[in-house]
Structures are given as structure tokens and as C-alpha cells.
Design an enzyme around this catalytic site. Structure first.
Site: not given
Ligand code: ADP
Ligand code: AMP
Length: 216
Positions: A88, A127, A160, A171
Site C-alpha cells: 500500500r 458492505r 466492518r 481511507r
């Protein structure tokens, strides 16, 4: 086959990894999953990673590189692997190059799943993940057959803790600043392949599969 999946949070890396694992029988190395397991098991690593993850920031390179180094020494990675969410940062990518060189292995292909940010925010907020097997669903775009229950294993689905809007925005910003430069890094190495992640899940997999078959 040594594969790296790249793409912003919510691009579909985990979803597509499931298809790859099934078809090519190679292990899935997802640093995010490794950190979440450490948090669940209340290990020292989990304690350290949690504050960064909750804030939407990256876990420090040194910590992340060390867990990947250990994972790559396990026998099941000898016939290939799929990295999801690693590397990343440029520092992580350089460390990975070094690790693989020492093991006399190399990356075969990098697949970048491209999805615009407005769509990503919707994907992250809707999600749902299976507590047992980790399969990823979406309330609207990829719903399970029975609400709240995993199609594959019957496990309970959860949201999450970092899939809230505030953390998701951080993010995406972190991705732009720290991870996106890797696109050029792998382009320069002649390894990068782009896939349109806006297509339906099965169409995205067809494109990914064509890329993999093309380099085999
Ligand atoms: P990543 O691992 O890249 O963070 P996921 O695979 O978990 O992303 O996917 C993020 C969300 O988007 C999940 O809710 C998933 O069901 C959904 N999703 C994945 N691929 C698609 C797609 N092609 N179209 C619509 N929704 C998708
Ligand atoms: P993911 O499951 O890939 O969405 O990752 C969830 C979170 O875990 C990220 O927001 C980071 O805090 C952390 N994380 C996962 N992979 C890495 C990595 N390669 N480097 C640093 N932090 C990571």
C-alpha cells in the site's frame, strides 16, 4: 502465479480474490484480514493495528512488512499467492521486491481494479462481511439470498467498524496520497493491468481471468 490486486478500498479486491482462490487454488494474503484476525485474538499486533485502522490510517510499514515476510515463509505460498491490500506504499513495494528476490520468486502480474470515488463510498457503506468465512456482500449491489446470512457457510453478516462514512473518506484520501503512486511504480515495471471495476462482479472476473490466462 504470483498476483497483486490493487485498487482503492471497496474496489472489489476481496470479492474477486474469492473467485481466483477457487479457480487457481492459491492462498489469499490480505493484510487487512490478518490485522482484523489479530484484533479479534487480542494479540499485541492487533492492539497496535486497531487505532490506525479505526482512524482509516495505514498501519506502519515496518509492522506490515514483518507480517508479510513471515507469511511468505509459509509453505503454501510456494506455488503462488494473491496479495490483496498489500503493498500500500512505495516502501512496502520495495520491501516486497527484496523479500521475493531473496526467495527467488517474482511478481507475475499486478491488476488494478479501477472504480470512481463516489461509487466507492456507496460500496463501503453497504458492505456486509461474513463473520465466519469473510465473504463480502453488498446490501444493494451483491445481496445474500437471505438477509444477514452468508450464502456460502450460513454465517452471520456484520458491518466492518471502519466502513462508516468518516473513516471511509479518510481511507480514500490515504489511498490517493500513499497507495495510488504504486500504479506508476508497477507501470514502470511493465506489470500493471487495468480492469474496469464498475462492471458487474462476474464481468470484472472475466476481465481478470483473461489477463491471468494471457500471462500464463
Ligand atoms: P475491497 O476488498 O477492494 O475493499 P470488496 O470486495 O469488499 O472490496 O467490495 C466492496 C463492496 O462492493 C462489497 O460490498 C461488495 O459486495 C461490493 N462489490 C464488489 N464488486 C462489485 C461490483 N463489481 N459491483 C458492485 N458491487 C461490488
Ligand atoms: P482492508 O481490509 O484492505 O480494507 O484494510 C483495512 C485496514 O487495515 C486499512 O485501512 C489499514 O488501516 C490496514 N491495512 C491493511 N493493509 C495494510 C497495508 N498494506 N499497510 C498498512 N495498513 C494496512
Amino acid at each position: 502465479m504470483n498476483i497483486i490486486f490493487m485498487g482503492p478500498p471497496g474496489a472489489g479486491k476481496g470479492t474477486q480474490s474469492d473467485f481466483i482462490i477457487e479457480k487457481y487454488q492459491i492462498p489469499h494474503i490480505a493484510t487487512g484480514d490478518m490485522f482484523r484476525a489479530a484484533i479479534k485474538n487480542e494479540t499485541k499486533l492487533g492492539l497496535e493495528a486497531k487505532s490506525y485502522m479505526d482512524a482509516g490510517k495505514l498501519v506502519p510499514d515496518e509492522v506490515t512488512i514483518n507480517i508479510v515476510k513471515e507469511r511468505l515463509l509459509e509453505d503454501d505460498t510456494k506455488n503462488g499467492f494473491i496479495f490483496d491490500g498489500f503493498p500500500r506504499t512505495i516502501v512496502q513495494a520495495q520491501a516486497l521486491d527484496k523479500m521475493l528476490k531473496e526467495l527467488n520468486r517474482d511478481i507475475d502480474v499486478v491488476i488494478n481494479i479501477d472504480v470512481p470515488f463516489d461509487v466507492l463510498l456507496k460500496r463501503l457503506s453497504g458492505r456486509r462481511i461474513c463473520k465466519v468465512c469473510g465473504t463480502s456482500y453488498h446490501l444493494e449491489f451483491n445481496p445474500p439470498q437471505v438477509a444477514g446470512i452468508c450464502d456460502k457457510c450460513g454465517g452471520e453478516l456484520y458491518t466492518r467498524s471502519d466502513d462508516n462514512e468518516e473513516s471511509a473518506r479518510v481511507r480514500l484520501e490515504t489511498y490517493t496520497n500513499e497507495t495510488k503512486p504504486l500504479i506508476e511504480y508497477y507501470l514502470n515495471r511493465g506489470l500493471l493491468n487495468e480492469v474496469n471495476g464498475l462492471q458487474a462482479v462476474d464481468k470484472v472476473f472475466i476481465d481478470i481471468n483473461n489477463i491471468i490466462e494471457g500471462i500464463k
